[in-house]
Design an enzyme around this catalytic site. Structure first.
Site, PDB file in Angstrom:
ATOM      1  N   ARG A 184       0.849  -1.187   0.000  1.00 26.80           N
ATOM      2  CA  ARG A 184       0.000   0.000   0.000  1.00 26.80           C
ATOM      3  C   ARG A 184       0.875   1.224   0.000  1.00 26.80           C
ATOM      4  O   ARG A 184       1.971   1.197   0.577  1.00 26.80           O
ATOM      5  CB  ARG A 184      -0.852   0.063   1.290  1.00 26.80           C
ATOM      6  CG  ARG A 184      -2.190  -0.630   1.223  1.00 26.80           C
ATOM      7  CD  ARG A 184      -3.174   0.109   0.313  1.00 26.80           C
ATOM      8  NE  ARG A 184      -4.443  -0.591   0.216  1.00 26.80           N
ATOM      9  CZ  ARG A 184      -4.695  -1.622  -0.590  1.00 26.80           C
ATOM     10  NH1 ARG A 184      -3.770  -2.073  -1.401  1.00 26.80           N
ATOM     11  NH2 ARG A 184      -5.890  -2.184  -0.611  1.00 26.80           N
ATOM     12  N   GLU A 242      -1.733   8.184  -3.924  1.00 27.98           N
ATOM     13  CA  GLU A 242      -2.073   7.811  -5.306  1.00 27.98           C
ATOM     14  C   GLU A 242      -3.519   8.164  -5.627  1.00 27.98           C
ATOM     15  O   GLU A 242      -4.360   8.165  -4.731  1.00 27.98           O
ATOM     16  CB  GLU A 242      -1.816   6.300  -5.527  1.00 27.98           C
ATOM     17  CG  GLU A 242      -2.741   5.399  -4.723  1.00 27.98           C
ATOM     18  CD  GLU A 242      -2.408   3.911  -4.901  1.00 27.98           C
ATOM     19  OE1 GLU A 242      -1.250   3.514  -4.725  1.00 27.98           O
ATOM     20  OE2 GLU A 242      -3.356   3.163  -5.198  1.00 27.98           O
ATOM     21  N   HIS A 247      -0.943   0.570  -9.609  1.00 30.05           N
ATOM     22  CA  HIS A 247      -1.739  -0.268  -8.690  1.00 30.05           C
ATOM     23  C   HIS A 247      -2.497  -1.367  -9.451  1.00 30.05           C
ATOM     24  O   HIS A 247      -3.724  -1.416  -9.435  1.00 30.05           O
ATOM     25  CB  HIS A 247      -2.722   0.614  -7.880  1.00 30.05           C
ATOM     26  CG  HIS A 247      -3.169  -0.024  -6.600  1.00 30.05           C
ATOM     27  ND1 HIS A 247      -3.439   0.690  -5.454  1.00 30.05           N
ATOM     28  CD2 HIS A 247      -3.406  -1.319  -6.287  1.00 30.05           C
ATOM     29  CE1 HIS A 247      -3.827  -0.143  -4.485  1.00 30.05           C
ATOM     30  NE2 HIS A 247      -3.814  -1.379  -4.974  1.00 30.05           N
TER      31      HIS A 247
HETATM   32  C1  GLV Z   1      -5.487  -4.152  -3.876  1.00 26.27           C
HETATM   33  O1  GLV Z   1      -4.650  -3.364  -3.590  1.00 26.27           O
HETATM   34  C2  GLV Z   1      -6.180  -4.958  -2.923  1.00 26.27           C
HETATM   35  O2  GLV Z   1      -6.067  -4.695  -1.717  1.00 26.27           O
HETATM   36  O3  GLV Z   1      -6.883  -5.885  -3.347  1.00 26.27           O
END
Ligand code: GLV
Length: 329
Positions: free
Chosen positions: A241, A270, A288
């Site tokens: 994250r 982000e 991401h």
């Molecule tokens: C993506 O970042 C998730 O947590 O699935």
């Protein structure tokens, strides 16, 4: 005839999943994928008993207070730091996420970023696309070895274990890890992984992989002090994250050659990026997408939808994050 319960699908999702939800619910959707403010999200929740969200929508006490009719919010993500789970529990709202269905795909991507980072894949592609490649040379984009080296995994949940298996069994790597709690002896043996302190990991690893969930405790797990402990030849990959890494400190360390390179799929704030990350060449940047294969994103959307259907038609949520009276967790 009883009217269908109303739900909100806060972001664009696969049309077929939306259609299946529409069989059971009155659905307000956002197929235009507009970015809603917190106020707009709160307003759109009015009258809804359920909602399907992504990691970009924040579910907090203020939204819950303004929507006492809400009963469940299903996140289409395994991470859930966008949820205030204690506030949801206090408000009697089920929180669910999408574990398991994305584990292997996300571990694959961790490896993709590791390989791209160590072997300078994007940096060399930019050079080629810019028309700069005129001749072969002996040390052109010479990168870091991956097979047979030591990988240090911080966060040894399901995805961390998937990375460890790939590293140990596929790439003959020595796997060390640090986690809040130690794995069972069986799991350690299966992953061929040894538990070490965070300091030992940072000092020893040739490649550091971050797969730890975001929380107040994991904020800036890697900052200037930690980067200073890493080998100057080491790489760092963050598929966890934004906020796990101090991005400003990382950009400085990369520019100064304090570590060799980094691969980042997630960023502080982000989709905005620390602009300094865009000016250093030795970083691979992706938006991401670690869980983003068609099959896995479909499975995530379907699991989020199934949580809504199961709970709002009188059953239990399938993958709940909190325990409410009358709702299994
Ligand atoms: C993506 O970042 C998730 O947590 O699935």
């Amino acid at each position: 005839m009883m009217s269908k319960p109303s739900i909100l699908v806060a972001r664009a999702i696969f049309p077929e999943v939306l259609q299946s939800l529409a069989q059971v619910f009155e659905v307000e959707s956002n197929q235009a994928d507009e970015v809603w403010s917190g106020e707009e999200l709160t307003r759109r929740m009015q009258g809804k008993v359920g909602a399907l969200t992504t990691g970009s929508e924040r579910i907090d006490a203020a939204l819950l207070q303004a929507n006492p009719q809400l009963r469940i919010v299903a996140n289409m993500a395994v991470g859930f730091n966008n949820f205030d789970v204690p506030a949801m529990t206090a408000a009697g709202v089920v929180a669910s996420n999408t574990p398991d269905v994305l584990t292997e795909t996300t571990a694959d991507f961790g490896f993709a970023l590791l390989m791209a980072t160590a072997r300078r894949v994007t940096e060399s592609e930019h050079y080629l696309r810019a028309g700069l490649w005129k001749k072969w040379s002996y040390d052109m984009f010479a990168g870091a070895e991956v097979h047979g080296t030591t990988i240090g995994i911080i966060g040894m949940g399901r995805i961390g274990q998937g990375i460890a298996r790939r590293a140990a069994h596929g790439f003959g790597m020595n796997v060390i890890y640090h986690n809040r709690s130690r794995l069972s002896a069986e799991l350690e043996a299966e992953c061929k992984a040894s538990y070490v302190s965070k300091q030992e990991l940072l000092k020893t690893a040739d490649h550091v992989m971050l797969v730890v969930p975001y929380s107040a405790e994991s904020h800036h797990t890697i900052g200037a002090a930690e980067l200073a402990q890493m080998k100057p030849t080491a790489t760092l990959v963050n598929i966890a994250r934004g906020g796990i890494v101090d991005d400003a400190a990382l950009a400085k360390a990369l520019a100064a050659g304090q570590i060799a390179a980094a691969g980042l799929d997630v960023f502080e704030g982000e989709p905005a990026l620390n602009p300094d990350l865009l000016t250093v060449p030795n970083v691979v940047l992706t938006p991401h997408i670690a869980s983003s294969t068609v099959k896995t994103r479909m499975a995530m959307a379907q699991l989020a939808a199934d949580n809504l259907v199961a709970y709002l038609t009188g059953g239990q949520a399938l993958t709940p994050l909190n325990a409410l009276p009358g709702a299994a967790a």
